[in-house]
Design a protein around this motif. Structure first.
Motif, mmCIF file in Angstrom:
data_model
loop_
_atom_site.group_PDB
_atom_site.id
_atom_site.type_symbol
_atom_site.label_atom_id
_atom_site.label_comp_id
_atom_site.label_asym_id
_atom_site.label_seq_id
_atom_site.Cartn_x
_atom_site.Cartn_y
_atom_site.Cartn_z
ATOM 1 N N GLU A 70 0.326 -8.924 0.442
ATOM 2 C CA GLU A 70 0.727 -9.500 1.726
ATOM 3 C C GLU A 70 1.900 -8.740 2.361
ATOM 4 O O GLU A 70 2.078 -8.712 3.566
ATOM 5 N N ARG A 71 2.706 -8.097 1.506
ATOM 6 C CA ARG A 71 3.821 -7.254 1.986
ATOM 7 C C ARG A 71 4.097 -6.185 0.927
ATOM 8 O O ARG A 71 3.683 -6.336 -0.221
ATOM 9 N N PRO A 72 4.793 -5.101 1.307
ATOM 10 C CA PRO A 72 5.076 -4.074 0.292
ATOM 11 C C PRO A 72 6.119 -4.565 -0.715
ATOM 12 O O PRO A 72 7.040 -5.296 -0.327
ATOM 13 N N PRO A 73 5.989 -4.177 -1.974
ATOM 14 C CA PRO A 73 7.061 -4.434 -2.939
ATOM 15 C C PRO A 73 8.242 -3.513 -2.635
ATOM 16 O O PRO A 73 8.062 -2.462 -2.025
ATOM 17 N N LEU B 279 12.181 -1.057 9.202
ATOM 18 C CA LEU B 279 10.926 -1.515 9.825
ATOM 19 C C LEU B 279 10.100 -0.338 10.333
ATOM 20 O O LEU B 279 8.872 -0.317 10.174
ATOM 21 N N LYS B 280 10.791 0.655 10.888
ATOM 22 C CA LYS B 280 10.084 1.847 11.373
ATOM 23 C C LYS B 280 9.341 2.506 10.199
ATOM 24 O O LYS B 280 8.172 2.892 10.312
ATOM 25 N N MET B 281 10.029 2.609 9.062
ATOM 26 C CA MET B 281 9.399 3.201 7.879
ATOM 27 C C MET B 281 8.197 2.379 7.420
ATOM 28 O O MET B 281 7.121 2.920 7.140
ATOM 29 N N LEU B 282 8.352 1.056 7.359
ATOM 30 C CA LEU B 282 7.258 0.195 6.871
ATOM 31 C C LEU B 282 6.026 0.337 7.758
ATOM 32 O O LEU B 282 4.901 0.421 7.273
ATOM 33 N N ARG B 283 6.258 0.404 9.070
ATOM 34 C CA ARG B 283 5.131 0.521 10.005
ATOM 35 C C ARG B 283 4.482 1.895 9.888
ATOM 36 O O ARG B 283 3.263 2.024 9.994
ATOM 37 N N ALA B 284 5.279 2.916 9.668
ATOM 38 C CA ALA B 284 4.716 4.273 9.559
ATOM 39 C C ALA B 284 3.839 4.403 8.307
ATOM 40 O O ALA B 284 2.795 5.043 8.336
ATOM 41 N N PHE B 285 4.260 3.777 7.213
ATOM 42 C CA PHE B 285 3.457 3.859 5.981
ATOM 43 C C PHE B 285 2.203 2.989 6.069
ATOM 44 O O PHE B 285 1.139 3.365 5.605
ATOM 45 N N GLY B 286 2.329 1.781 6.617
ATOM 46 C CA GLY B 286 1.219 0.848 6.563
ATOM 47 C C GLY B 286 0.968 0.404 5.126
ATOM 48 O O GLY B 286 1.904 0.352 4.326
ATOM 49 N N LYS B 287 -0.305 0.136 4.798
ATOM 50 C CA LYS B 287 -0.614 -0.425 3.463
ATOM 51 C C LYS B 287 -0.522 0.634 2.363
ATOM 52 O O LYS B 287 -0.291 1.797 2.632
ATOM 53 N N ASP B 288 -0.711 0.191 1.144
ATOM 54 C CA ASP B 288 -0.641 1.084 -0.038
ATOM 55 C C ASP B 288 0.722 1.750 -0.150
ATOM 56 O O ASP B 288 0.841 2.943 -0.435
ATOM 57 N N HIS B 289 1.761 0.964 0.081
ATOM 58 C CA HIS B 289 3.125 1.502 0.118
ATOM 59 C C HIS B 289 4.065 0.681 -0.751
ATOM 60 O O HIS B 289 4.023 -0.552 -0.730
ATOM 61 N N TYR C 208 2.146 -7.876 6.416
ATOM 62 C CA TYR C 208 1.131 -6.989 6.996
ATOM 63 C C TYR C 208 0.299 -7.704 8.049
ATOM 64 O O TYR C 208 -0.099 -7.111 9.025
ATOM 65 N N THR C 209 0.026 -9.002 7.826
ATOM 66 C CA THR C 209 -0.805 -9.697 8.795
ATOM 67 C C THR C 209 -0.078 -9.793 10.126
ATOM 68 O O THR C 209 1.114 -10.058 10.174
ATOM 69 N N GLY C 210 -0.809 -9.567 11.199
ATOM 70 C CA GLY C 210 -0.189 -9.640 12.509
ATOM 71 C C GLY C 210 0.475 -8.336 12.899
ATOM 72 O O GLY C 210 0.955 -8.196 14.017
ATOM 73 N N GLU C 211 0.499 -7.353 11.977
ATOM 74 C CA GLU C 211 1.103 -6.074 12.325
ATOM 75 C C GLU C 211 0.149 -5.211 13.115
ATOM 76 O O GLU C 211 -1.026 -5.157 12.823
#
Ligand code: CP3
Length: 344
Positions: free
Chosen positions: A18-21, A302-312, A341-344
């Motif tokens: 549901e979110r990155p560790p 947040l910029k980093m999290l969005r750039a990676f997306g899933k599997d991060h 991740y949902t809603g992103e």
């Protein structure tokens, strides 16, 4: 045994989350006042590392203080060269120092085969204590230095600006270099297998000096040994962190590891293109972002999290610096934990 928070292992195994560790390299250490207090009481870094109760205590400090999604064993990559016959000292405010080094091929005869149960029992006992205290809450990360990085310390005997001694050894004695790297590889496999038997849930190989090699030398002297270790271990997921070796991303996507660790020089979008979904990615916020104001820490995270997306797996691009404001470390961790991740 199921862990109540297995986000890290799910991402490493490419399952959905549901979110990155989030965890930080060097989370156990001088950023924490409770670590600094303990270091004042216990004279010398090695007296911490070699005491299983203190290893357990220091490993758990950042788990309690920061609420990270993984613990990393408190130890050092240098326990392996020491077990092979080259003892190190940790010189206050200077770093590691080896009295004896590998200066010529004949010095290899001074090295021993490592039996981790016999010579590294303090680490394994520490792992067992940590596992008991964690009580299946979050995963425990075990680690070792990658063979090339350990080779550097064995030849140089300390950190270096140019690493010319270690690199010269490769050019002057390629055969002995391969022999030494093989010996380190065998010791590392035995050591990691012992950590896994004692309870670690994932292992990370730190190739901290990867970036000082040319791509050609890296392909010859580092990658084959990392690959050999990854092939020998199938009990737990494996992360490889090739600091500075942007040129190694393609080859790392093709070996038997699960996660590639990125430093902040590696562009996220470009890395995703190269890796093409074959591995999960870990990293890679510039540790110096954590010196900025909280609002900047938050927006950059947040910029980093969005750039990676899933599997991060969220982390910094290298270890957190000891003088980083603790509130900003917390802000980094909390920003990841509030992300979804949902809603992103
Ligand atoms: O990440 C963690 O919280 C776990 C503990 C950990 C330490 N060292 C504790 C430590 C890990 C994973 C390491 C690995 C390590 N050790 C690496 C690879 C990672 C990297 O940073 O690239 C390397 C190159 C070493 C060798 C080493 N150990 C050096 C160069 C130094 C001195 C410089 C420094 O960063 O302080 C150490 C000492 C060390 N290892 C400390 C800690 C907490 C600082 C000791 C202290 O000041 O109390």
């Amino acid at each position: 045994m199921a862990l109540s928070n297995d986000l890290l292992l799910r991402v490493a195994n490419r399952q959905s989350v549901e979110r990155p560790p989030v965890w930080l390299m060097r989370q156990a250490g001088r950023i924490l006042p409770e670590y600094r207090a303990l270091r004042e009481k216990v004279q010398g870094f090695k007296n911490l590392v070699e005491n299983p109760e203190l290893v357990c205590e220091v490993t758990l400090q950042p788990v309690r203080a920061l609420g990270v999604d993984a613990a990393i064993l408190f130890s050092d990559i240098l326990v392996v060269p020491e077990a092979m016959g080259l003892p190190y000292q940790m010189v206050e405010s200077k770093g590691p120092w080896f009295e004896n080094t590998i200066d010529s091929p004949s010095d290899l005869s001074n090295l021993q085969i490592v039996d981790p149960e016999a010579s590294l029992g303090f680490v394994l006992d520490g792992v067992k204590l940590i596992k008991g205290e964690l009580n299946d809450s979050i995963p425990l990360i075990g680690f070792a230095g990658a063979p090339w990085t350990i080779f550097v310390y064995m030849v140089e005997g300390r950190g270096s600006k140019t690493f010319s001694k270690a690199k010269a050894f490769l050019y002057r004695h390629p055969e002995a270099s391969h022999k030494l790297l093989s010996m380190i590889t065998e010791a590392t496999i035995a050591y990691l297998k012992a950590q896994i038997k004692a309870g670690v849930n994932l292992i990370q190989l730190f190739d901290s000096w990867a970036g000082i090699l040319s791509p050609e030398q890296y392909a010859l002297f580092s990658m084959p040994y990392i690959s050999r270790i990854c092939n020998a271990i199938d009990e737990v997921p494996k992360t490889v962190f090739p600091k500075g070796a942007f040129f190694a991303r393609q080859a790392l996507s093709e070996i038997n590891c699960n996660v590639i660790g990125l430093d902040w020089n590696m562009d996220i979008a470009e890395t995703k293109q190269i890796v093409n979904g074959r591995k999960a990615l870990q990293g890679n916020l510039d540790p110096c972002v954590l010196y900025a104001e909280a609002s900047v820490v938050k927006s950059e995270t947040l910029k980093m999290l969005r750039a990676f997306g899933k599997d991060h797996i969220a982390n910094l691009g290298h270890g957190v610096y000891p003088d980083t404001p603790l509130d900003n470390v917390k802000c980094f961790v909390d920003t990841v934990k509030e992300f979804a991740y949902t809603g992103e």
